[in-house]
Design a protein around this motif. Structure first.
Motif, PDB file in Angstrom:
ATOM      1  N   GLN A  81       0.755  -0.995   0.007  1.00 53.94           N
ATOM      2  CA  GLN A  81      -0.209  -0.021  -0.094  1.00 53.94           C
ATOM      3  C   GLN A  81       0.922   1.382   0.072  1.00 53.94           C
ATOM      4  OE1 GLN A  81      -2.858   0.643   3.398  1.00 53.94           O
ATOM      5  NE2 GLN A  81      -3.912   1.926   2.321  1.00 53.94           N
ATOM      6  N   LEU A  82       1.999   1.276   0.769  1.00 57.90           N
ATOM      7  CA  LEU A  82       2.943   2.477   0.827  1.00 57.90           C
ATOM      8  C   LEU A  82       3.478   2.625  -0.517  1.00 57.90           C
ATOM      9  CD1 LEU A  82       4.350   4.658   2.256  1.00 57.90           C
ATOM     10  CD2 LEU A  82       6.019   2.928   2.822  1.00 57.90           C
ATOM     11  N   LEU A  83       3.977   1.562  -1.066  1.00 55.28           N
ATOM     12  CA  LEU A  83       4.445   1.817  -2.354  1.00 55.28           C
ATOM     13  C   LEU A  83       3.635   2.319  -3.637  1.00 55.28           C
ATOM     14  CD1 LEU A  83       7.050  -1.165  -2.181  1.00 55.28           C
ATOM     15  CD2 LEU A  83       7.829   1.225  -1.939  1.00 55.28           C
ATOM     16  N   ALA A  84       2.351   1.745  -3.458  1.00 50.83           N
ATOM     17  CA  ALA A  84       1.407   2.221  -4.300  1.00 50.83           C
ATOM     18  C   ALA A  84       1.128   3.720  -4.172  1.00 50.83           C
ATOM     19  CB  ALA A  84      -0.029   1.277  -4.268  1.00 50.83           C
ATOM     20  N   GLN A 120       3.774   5.844  -5.140  1.00 53.49           N
ATOM     21  CA  GLN A 120       4.013   5.832  -6.889  1.00 53.49           C
ATOM     22  C   GLN A 120       3.017   7.076  -7.265  1.00 53.49           C
ATOM     23  OE1 GLN A 120       3.460   1.884  -7.632  1.00 53.49           O
ATOM     24  NE2 GLN A 120       5.564   1.708  -8.064  1.00 53.49           N
ATOM     25  N   ARG A 121       1.733   6.801  -6.766  1.00 50.28           N
ATOM     26  CA  ARG A 121       0.835   7.909  -6.948  1.00 50.28           C
ATOM     27  C   ARG A 121       1.251   9.197  -6.676  1.00 50.28           C
ATOM     28  NH1 ARG A 121      -4.706   6.019  -4.365  1.00 50.28           N
ATOM     29  NH2 ARG A 121      -5.294   8.187  -4.718  1.00 50.28           N
ATOM     30  N   LEU A 122       1.669   9.722  -5.695  1.00 49.10           N
ATOM     31  CA  LEU A 122       2.253  10.924  -5.264  1.00 49.10           C
ATOM     32  C   LEU A 122       3.432  11.236  -6.230  1.00 49.10           C
ATOM     33  CD1 LEU A 122       2.368  10.892  -1.428  1.00 49.10           C
ATOM     34  CD2 LEU A 122       0.868  12.005  -2.755  1.00 49.10           C
ATOM     35  N   ALA A 123       4.107  10.429  -6.679  1.00 54.10           N
ATOM     36  CA  ALA A 123       5.166  10.759  -7.553  1.00 54.10           C
ATOM     37  C   ALA A 123       4.619  10.960  -9.258  1.00 54.10           C
ATOM     38  CB  ALA A 123       6.274   9.661  -7.466  1.00 54.10           C
TER      39      ALA A 123
END
Length: 163
Positions: free
Chosen positions: A150-153, A156-159
């Protein structure tokens, strides 16, 4: 009030003195501050795991991107590794000085520099990848596998990488 943001996105802007003054600002719950602290922690762990390799985070990212592509222009490398032109120039200069990458003018476009990883660079990269895996594991250790995903997803959205 409205402002245009990146790529013409319209951003709502609160009137001066509105919610910002009333609610105050809690640094410890600021996403930017927490991301910076997490990044600092990762960088410290990466440097510990990669001791002796002499690579910075941006140099590691550049080596990875060059190795992924086989050959890449310096301009494209900057975009692939999320570096501005001044940063990528310095990173490439240091990698070339250490014999980790080779740069040459593109015969089809003399303005462009094409970069390839050297055998020594590939050897250093293999060790750095292992250091990166250990650093990621250490950073994410407090999280469950589901929380990690979840954190990585979310990051990725924030980036801006993945809708």
């Amino acid at each position: 009030m409205r402002d245009e943001g990146p790529a013409g996105a319209v951003l709502a802007r609160a009137p001066r003195g509105a919610a910002c003054d009333e609610a105050g600002y809690a640094l410890d719950s600021s996403a930017g501050h927490l991301l910076r602290r997490a990044h600092q922690r990762y960088q410290a762990v990466f440097q510990e795991c990669a001791a002796g390799l002499g690579l910075t985070g941006p140099q590691f990212a550049a080596l990875l991107r060059i190795a992924e592509r086989g050959r890449v222009t310096q301009n494209l490398l900057g975009r692939l590794a999320a570096m501005d032109s001044a940063t990528v120039q310095g990173v490439v200069r240091r990698l070339e000085a250490r014999g980790l990458v080779h740069g040459a003018r593109d015969p089809l476009d003399r303005r462009a520099r094409v970069l390839t990883i050297t055998a020594h660079g590939a050897q250093v990269l293999r060790a750095a990848e292992e250091a990166g895996r250990r650093a990621n594991e250490a950073l994410l250790a407090p999280l469950s596998p589901a929380d990690r995903r979840q954190l990585l997803a979310l990051l990725q959205r924030l980036a801006g990488e993945g809708g």
